[in-house]
Scaffold this active site. Structure first.
Site, PDB file in Angstrom:
ATOM      1  N   GLY A  42      36.463  40.786  12.079  1.00 42.70           N
ATOM      2  CA  GLY A  42      37.049  42.244  11.880  1.00 42.70           C
ATOM      3  C   GLY A  42      37.244  42.229  10.162  1.00 42.70           C
ATOM      4  O   GLY A  42      38.002  41.468   9.893  1.00 42.70           O
ATOM      5  N   ARG A  46      30.077  39.028  13.182  1.00 40.30           N
ATOM      6  CA  ARG A  46      30.254  37.891  14.035  1.00 40.30           C
ATOM      7  C   ARG A  46      28.809  37.312  14.288  1.00 40.30           C
ATOM      8  O   ARG A  46      27.920  37.852  14.423  1.00 40.30           O
ATOM      9  CB  ARG A  46      30.775  38.676  15.441  1.00 40.30           C
ATOM     10  CG  ARG A  46      32.256  39.529  14.998  1.00 40.30           C
ATOM     11  CD  ARG A  46      32.936  39.949  16.290  1.00 40.30           C
ATOM     12  NE  ARG A  46      33.781  40.934  15.901  1.00 40.30           N
ATOM     13  CZ  ARG A  46      34.956  40.699  15.559  1.00 40.30           C
ATOM     14  NH1 ARG A  46      35.728  39.547  15.415  1.00 40.30           N
ATOM     15  NH2 ARG A  46      35.808  41.734  15.306  1.00 40.30           N
ATOM     16  N   ASP A  77      41.339  34.049  13.388  1.00 44.58           N
ATOM     17  CA  ASP A  77      41.400  32.907  13.696  1.00 44.58           C
ATOM     18  C   ASP A  77      40.045  32.274  14.160  1.00 44.58           C
ATOM     19  O   ASP A  77      39.865  31.304  14.023  1.00 44.58           O
ATOM     20  CB  ASP A  77      42.593  32.831  14.913  1.00 44.58           C
ATOM     21  CG  ASP A  77      42.213  34.039  16.059  1.00 44.58           C
ATOM     22  OD1 ASP A  77      41.200  34.623  15.855  1.00 44.58           O
ATOM     23  OD2 ASP A  77      42.650  33.801  17.246  1.00 44.58           O
ATOM     24  N   THR A  89      42.978  39.632   8.503  1.00 44.46           N
ATOM     25  CA  THR A  89      43.072  40.442   9.634  1.00 44.46           C
ATOM     26  C   THR A  89      44.174  41.388   9.711  1.00 44.46           C
ATOM     27  O   THR A  89      45.122  41.022   9.129  1.00 44.46           O
ATOM     28  CB  THR A  89      42.963  39.399  10.706  1.00 44.46           C
ATOM     29  OG1 THR A  89      43.337  40.210  12.130  1.00 44.46           O
ATOM     30  CG2 THR A  89      44.194  38.521  10.692  1.00 44.46           C
ATOM     31  N   ASP A 145      45.500  42.253  12.314  1.00 44.77           N
ATOM     32  CA  ASP A 145      46.548  41.981  13.577  1.00 44.77           C
ATOM     33  C   ASP A 145      47.599  41.074  13.000  1.00 44.77           C
ATOM     34  O   ASP A 145      48.507  40.875  14.129  1.00 44.77           O
ATOM     35  CB  ASP A 145      45.514  41.305  14.532  1.00 44.77           C
ATOM     36  CG  ASP A 145      44.132  42.073  14.803  1.00 44.77           C
ATOM     37  OD1 ASP A 145      44.261  43.193  14.637  1.00 44.77           O
ATOM     38  OD2 ASP A 145      43.267  41.275  15.288  1.00 44.77           O
ATOM     39  N   ASP A 193      47.911  37.983  13.393  1.00 45.37           N
ATOM     40  CA  ASP A 193      48.121  37.108  14.432  1.00 45.37           C
ATOM     41  C   ASP A 193      47.893  35.730  14.083  1.00 45.37           C
ATOM     42  O   ASP A 193      47.431  34.909  14.953  1.00 45.37           O
ATOM     43  CB  ASP A 193      47.514  37.439  15.816  1.00 45.37           C
ATOM     44  CG  ASP A 193      45.818  37.576  15.421  1.00 45.37           C
ATOM     45  OD1 ASP A 193      45.373  37.577  14.032  1.00 45.37           O
ATOM     46  OD2 ASP A 193      45.220  38.037  16.312  1.00 45.37           O
ATOM     47  N   ARG A 195      44.975  43.550  18.887  1.00 39.64           N
ATOM     48  CA  ARG A 195      44.331  42.810  19.596  1.00 39.64           C
ATOM     49  C   ARG A 195      45.543  42.337  20.665  1.00 39.64           C
ATOM     50  O   ARG A 195      46.132  43.286  21.192  1.00 39.64           O
ATOM     51  CB  ARG A 195      43.641  41.674  19.028  1.00 39.64           C
ATOM     52  CG  ARG A 195      42.529  41.692  18.305  1.00 39.64           C
ATOM     53  CD  ARG A 195      41.425  40.953  19.084  1.00 39.64           C
ATOM     54  NE  ARG A 195      39.966  40.786  18.243  1.00 39.64           N
ATOM     55  CZ  ARG A 195      39.271  39.882  18.486  1.00 39.64           C
ATOM     56  NH1 ARG A 195      39.888  38.716  19.001  1.00 39.64           N
ATOM     57  NH2 ARG A 195      38.387  39.922  17.724  1.00 39.64           N
TER      58      ARG A 195
HETATM   59  P1  ATP Z   1      39.514  39.439  13.963  1.00 43.37           P
HETATM   60  O1  ATP Z   1      40.668  38.588  14.092  1.00 43.37           O
HETATM   61  O2  ATP Z   1      39.436  40.278  13.142  1.00 43.37           O
HETATM   62  O3  ATP Z   1      38.812  39.565  15.373  1.00 43.37           O
HETATM   63  P2  ATP Z   1      38.179  36.710  13.839  1.00 43.37           P
HETATM   64  O4  ATP Z   1      37.568  35.946  12.535  1.00 43.37           O
HETATM   65  O5  ATP Z   1      38.878  36.050  14.769  1.00 43.37           O
HETATM   66  O6  ATP Z   1      38.465  38.089  13.219  1.00 43.37           O
HETATM   67  P3  ATP Z   1      35.754  36.266  15.797  1.00 43.37           P
HETATM   68  O7  ATP Z   1      34.950  37.234  16.283  1.00 43.37           O
HETATM   69  O8  ATP Z   1      36.808  35.660  16.867  1.00 43.37           O
HETATM   70  O9  ATP Z   1      36.782  36.955  14.641  1.00 43.37           O
HETATM   71  O10 ATP Z   1      35.135  34.913  14.897  1.00 43.37           O
HETATM   72  C1  ATP Z   1      34.326  35.406  13.748  1.00 43.37           C
HETATM   73  C2  ATP Z   1      33.258  34.394  13.826  1.00 43.37           C
HETATM   74  O11 ATP Z   1      33.535  32.996  13.334  1.00 43.37           O
HETATM   75  C3  ATP Z   1      32.334  34.535  15.153  1.00 43.37           C
HETATM   76  O12 ATP Z   1      31.323  35.341  15.197  1.00 43.37           O
HETATM   77  C4  ATP Z   1      31.665  33.075  15.030  1.00 43.37           C
HETATM   78  O13 ATP Z   1      30.772  33.055  14.047  1.00 43.37           O
HETATM   79  C5  ATP Z   1      32.777  32.094  14.163  1.00 43.37           C
HETATM   80  N1  ATP Z   1      33.419  31.570  15.241  1.00 43.37           N
HETATM   81  C6  ATP Z   1      34.690  31.865  15.957  1.00 43.37           C
HETATM   82  N2  ATP Z   1      34.874  31.004  16.871  1.00 43.37           N
HETATM   83  C7  ATP Z   1      34.138  29.903  16.684  1.00 43.37           C
HETATM   84  C8  ATP Z   1      34.127  28.364  17.227  1.00 43.37           C
HETATM   85  N3  ATP Z   1      34.888  28.310  18.076  1.00 43.37           N
HETATM   86  N4  ATP Z   1      33.015  27.768  16.801  1.00 43.37           N
HETATM   87  C9  ATP Z   1      32.410  28.106  15.709  1.00 43.37           C
HETATM   88  N5  ATP Z   1      32.311  29.380  15.262  1.00 43.37           N
HETATM   89  C10 ATP Z   1      33.249  30.238  15.546  1.00 43.37           C
END
Ligand code: ATP
Length: 328
Positions: A16, A77, A108, A131, A133, A135, A177
């Site tokens: 995000g 994503r 994360d 982020t 959030d 978190d 979240r």
């Molecule tokens: P936000 O907190 O704003 O949602 P985020 O970074 O946690 O941000 P996610 O959708 O969880 O958002 O992760 C972003 C991208 O990181 C995913 O679309 C994927 O490409 C990669 N990713 C997340 N988890 C994994 C994992 N376990 N292994 C490999 N790639 C990952």
């Protein structure tokens, strides 16, 4: 650990978007130039790494972006990056550009991806907490959180005008979240009647009693802040349940939604993003790999990504108590 010579760094924003991501990119790129490193922009997060949407950056790319919300590198994503094959494609593309280190700005999930990629392919990676959030452990605040709270408070102030004029009961849902950081901060900062966060279960009966008590004390506006990930449901569901017990109120629901992700970053987010962007480059040059940069007690720190993504950052008990006292 062996310190690798780094000549080309790729920067990406993932997950995000959050206000301050642009400021973080700009700081990292400027720091890279300062240390004579070639800097590359990877578009749409890991998607761009896999589709080879990668471009060498010059100072023209980062002019006048510090003050802009969103991320000019775009964010996405990527399900493919979750697979070994996808990560192999990404690695091959990085190699074709000679990119030998990565700066990943995201939440994360994005940092989990960076950690896995480092383990699998040995490309030094450093994460920045991007982020709204808040978190992530390893930093007091994440990039974008302060701006999101300011935006929420500004919106709630406006809602209060109509709430007071019509003696309405408002339920305002904020983002975050599974975490209640935005809700608790925005709630304290906007004099909420009650704050419902995922970390603390509040019985509907208790909320009703609280609102009845406020009515007796002739409180003229009642705004309840509901965190989106709350265990008792979203703002609409809670409003429905509460309304049955308080029929004399004209009850309204407002979901702030993506409004909270946008806008120019606050001064704090600009400062945080700028410091962390520079420290990310300096961290890589000093051999700090597989870590996230953050600020704790006003000092920049590096925390292993594995540690930073552990879901154990909690809303401060004092904050919760303060919110309770101030809303009585
Ligand atoms: P936000 O907190 O704003 O949602 P985020 O970074 O946690 O941000 P996610 O959708 O969880 O958002 O992760 C972003 C991208 O990181 C995913 O679309 C994927 O490409 C990669 N990713 C997340 N988890 C994994 C994992 N376990 N292994 C490999 N790639 C990952």
């Amino acid at each position: 650990m062996e310190i690798k010579t780094i000549k080309k760094i790729g920067v990406l924003t993932s997950g995000g978007d959050s206000p301050g991501m642009n400021a973080a990119i700009r700081a990292a790129v400027r720091a890279g130039f300062y240390y004579d490193i070639e800097m590359f922009g990877i578009y749409r997060g890991y998607e761009g790494m896999i589709s080879n949407d990668i471009e060498k950056l010059d100072s023209g790319h980062i002019g006048h972006i510090l003050e802009r919300g969103g991320t000019f590198l775009k964010s996405a994503r990527s399900d493919e990056f979750r697979t070994k094959e996808g990560r192999q494609k990404a690695f091959d593309n990085l190699k074709s550009h000679g990119i030998d280190a990565l700066i990943v700005i995201g939440g994360d999930g994005s940092l989990t991806g960076a950690h896995l990629f480092y383990k699998e392919h040995g490309i030094p990676a450093i994460g920045l907490p991007g982020t709204i959030d808040n978190d992530l452990s390893g930093t007091d605040l994440t990039i974008g959180f302060d701006t999101a709270c300011n935006t929420a408070i500004e919106a709630i102030d406006k809602i209060r005008d109509t709430a007071t004029s019509h003696d309405r009961l408002f339920f305002v849902e904020v983002m975050g979240r599974d975490a209640g950081f935005i809700a608790i901060n925005a709630g304290i900062g906007s004099a909420a009647a009650a704050i419902l966060i995922p970390e603390k279960k509040m019985q509907i009966e208790d909320l009703v009693e609280k609102l009845k008590a406020r009515r007796k004390r002739k409180k003229t506006s009642n705004i309840v802040i509901v965190a989106e990930g709350g265990k008792s449901g979203g703002a609409a569901e809670i409003a429905r349940k509460v309304q049955k017990f308080l029929p004399y109120y004209d009850t309204k629901v407002t979901i702030l939604g993506h409004l909270q992700r946008g806008g120019a970053p606050s001064s704090y987010d600009r400062l945080l993003a700028s410091k962390l962007g520079v420290m990310a480059v300096e961290g890589l040059l000093a051999g700090k790999y597989d870590v996230m940069t953050g600020i704790i007690n006003n000092k920049v720190v590096y925390t292993p990504i594995k540690r930073a993504i552990v879901d154990d950052k909690a809303v401060d008990e004092d904050d919760f108590r303060i919110a309770k006292i101030l809303s009585t």
